[in-house]
Design a protein around this motif. Sequence first.
Motif, PDB file in Angstrom:
ATOM      1  N   ASP B 191     -41.632  51.605  73.290  1.00  0.00           N
ATOM      2  CA  ASP B 191     -42.235  52.778  72.655  1.00  0.00           C
ATOM      3  C   ASP B 191     -43.717  52.471  72.475  1.00  0.00           C
ATOM      4  O   ASP B 191     -44.085  51.652  71.626  1.00  0.00           O
ATOM      5  CB  ASP B 191     -41.550  53.044  71.308  1.00  0.00           C
ATOM      6  N   ARG B 193     -46.049  54.057  71.141  1.00  0.00           N
ATOM      7  CA  ARG B 193     -46.634  54.387  69.833  1.00  0.00           C
ATOM      8  C   ARG B 193     -46.627  53.156  68.935  1.00  0.00           C
ATOM      9  O   ARG B 193     -47.618  52.843  68.271  1.00  0.00           O
ATOM     10  CB  ARG B 193     -45.860  55.515  69.158  1.00  0.00           C
ATOM     11  N   TYR B 194     -45.515  52.432  68.907  1.00  0.00           N
ATOM     12  CA  TYR B 194     -45.425  51.277  68.020  1.00  0.00           C
ATOM     13  C   TYR B 194     -46.346  50.167  68.497  1.00  0.00           C
ATOM     14  O   TYR B 194     -46.847  49.384  67.700  1.00  0.00           O
ATOM     15  CB  TYR B 194     -43.981  50.784  67.924  1.00  0.00           C
ATOM     16  N   TYR B 196     -49.323  50.618  69.867  1.00  0.00           N
ATOM     17  CA  TYR B 196     -50.676  50.950  69.417  1.00  0.00           C
ATOM     18  C   TYR B 196     -50.803  50.881  67.908  1.00  0.00           C
ATOM     19  O   TYR B 196     -51.848  50.531  67.377  1.00  0.00           O
ATOM     20  CB  TYR B 196     -51.095  52.336  69.924  1.00  0.00           C
ATOM     21  N   LEU B 197     -49.735  51.188  67.198  1.00  0.00           N
ATOM     22  CA  LEU B 197     -49.807  51.195  65.740  1.00  0.00           C
ATOM     23  C   LEU B 197     -49.634  49.806  65.134  1.00  0.00           C
ATOM     24  O   LEU B 197     -50.291  49.474  64.158  1.00  0.00           O
ATOM     25  CB  LEU B 197     -48.713  52.112  65.167  1.00  0.00           C
ATOM     26  N   ALA B 198     -48.696  49.026  65.700  1.00  0.00           N
ATOM     27  CA  ALA B 198     -48.386  47.753  65.026  1.00  0.00           C
ATOM     28  C   ALA B 198     -48.141  46.608  65.993  1.00  0.00           C
ATOM     29  O   ALA B 198     -47.593  45.577  65.602  1.00  0.00           O
ATOM     30  CB  ALA B 198     -47.141  47.930  64.149  1.00  0.00           C
ATOM     31  N   GLN B 200     -45.998  46.328  68.239  1.00  0.00           N
ATOM     32  CA  GLN B 200     -44.594  46.078  68.530  1.00  0.00           C
ATOM     33  C   GLN B 200     -44.217  46.807  69.815  1.00  0.00           C
ATOM     34  O   GLN B 200     -44.495  47.986  69.963  1.00  0.00           O
ATOM     35  CB  GLN B 200     -43.701  46.610  67.398  1.00  0.00           C
TER      36      GLN B 200
END
Lengths: 81, 582
Positions: B191, B193-194, B196-198, B200
Amino acid sequence: MEDNNIGQRVQHIFCRVFKLKPEEVNEDLSSENLPQWDSLRHIQLIMAIEEAFSIQLPTWEIPKLTSIRAISTFLVKLAAH
Amino acid sequence: MDETPVSPEAPVDINSPLRFALLSFSTADLLAGSLRQELAANGCPSEIFVAPYNQVVQQAIDRSSNLYRFKPTIVFLFFVGQDLFQDLWEEPLKPSERQKELRVSEQLQQLTDLVDALNSTTEKPRIIISNITPPSIHSLGPLQHNSQYSVGSVSNAYNQGLYALRDQYSSISIFDYESLVLEHGMATLYDERYWYLARQRLSARGLKIVARAMDAHIQACLGRTKKCLVVDLDDALWGGVVGSVGVEGIQLDLDGPGRCYRDFQQEIANLRSQGVMLAINSKNNEADALAVFNEHPHMLLKLSDFSSIRINWRDKASNMIEISQELRIGLDSMVFVDSSPAETALIEMKLPQVKTILLPPDASLYRRTLLQYGGFGRLNLTGEDMVRSKYYEQENLRQTLKSSFADINDFLLSLNMVAEIRLADRMSLPRVAQLTQKTNQFNLTTRRYSQAQIEEMSADPNWRIYCLSLQDRFGDNGLTGLALINVSGKEWRLDVFLLSCRIMGRGAETAFLSFIADQARFLGVESLVAEFIPSAKNMPASGFLNSSGFSQEGDSSFWKFDLVRKHVECPPYIKIAGGSEK
């Protein structure tokens, strides 16, 4: 009724992810005032919300959803569409 | 190089929580959480240390780091292609061949250094390393295989180097991450999104999939592989309910939709080849179910493939308990497969230690459902594993059927017994000697002979050594009956007459005696002489001579049988396949 329902469900999910009792949770909780709400917990919370509501949150929204109120408000708006 | 070999599957003390360290170049905390849950659900409490993703190399190389202070039993190096070769994946046209080769050697060298460091401690943890895949999508597109540009060559070279490393260190096992990517796809596992965000990589689903696969690999590492697969019959091994539609009405074919059941049976047979025991737990009239095994042309599995069979109308939980007792294995090493949600729910409720697999409503998914379960996974396979004791399985089978027959004669008839009786040849002499030394219960005289003595007798025309092998429909019991007969006088004297306890209680002794009597009579011998010498253990044989028609000579241990006036009837349920006369 719909809104209350969503609000309650979000708080319920929050309790599960953060391992808190329902009495300890209210709409004002945010990443500013709850120390254990770090970026990793945030991902966990988002995952739980996505699974419970069968939705996918856009990347740019996720960093904004840093309080329970913000999350509930967003989901209510989404449900209205 | 590794000095003292550590078996990748050696058992570890699991009474204390498993100490597990997870090293990854991306955020792995949530993966650790999912893994802890999977391990706990599998009866394996754990403590998991996650190295910060930007300190992996430092923590692994520095023996005074938190990683080493944690004293892990297992260390998992969860390195994926995107972590190791991110720059190459992102700009695939840029690097030259030479540069790519250098990068691969660099990474392999780093890996070797990490392994060496981990191996240098006294605790010597088990090391699990994931293999990598190339990116599934990248800007090369069709250039990948049609030009000199390639990202696949990098991941191939790295994996080859990794497998070579595994060959050098017995403490390393490879986690097949590649197979997960093939089965589920990057789109499911990751994923963005994860990331870029964290930082992961794994998606919510990816966390579950990887954690589950890691747990299965760890169980294999710890030697906690499941031992027994317990299957239902209707809508499992075949489509439909045989009690309703009959053998002709079930779905099971080599072609078409019925083929899915055959393929499912093939995977079950594959498990058996790896040493997994099979058992049946089915609600059926036994005769209906057995008819499928005996009559249906497309059954792949045979009754003899199963070590334990419960086909009855009792509840399946009680059957499971009996199966576990019969096979002498714990409930927690059994896996129950059924297409009924009610039955699996019952087992889950009453026997939570048993792993249940619910077959999906669509039978074309049966095979995949079974294959996706990793609990039978192993890191090693010995010859011993692959040939489970045939006698053990067959014997259990016989005992089970025996208890369900009201009339013992019906049971004996159903065994389709054939007694092969021959004069001993050179190859059987060691076994002959062994039988005289080891057989205690059905042994008329308990005379012990060495192999040298038996060899002498076999060359001596004054002696005849008859060997009996009993076969039944479950298999061959091997050489299990023996008669050493002195033929020097006008009478044949049974010096030794014994039966292995494996085949007691089936009338084989009478079949044997009737054969010997017929042979003697044919050669003009007028009587048989036998002895019963009581011992601490041979009471089971004490009535045999009397009930066979021998007469005791006064008070002595000698008994005589008049071959002229009397006959020994072979029991009707045993066929004799005799060796020819010398």
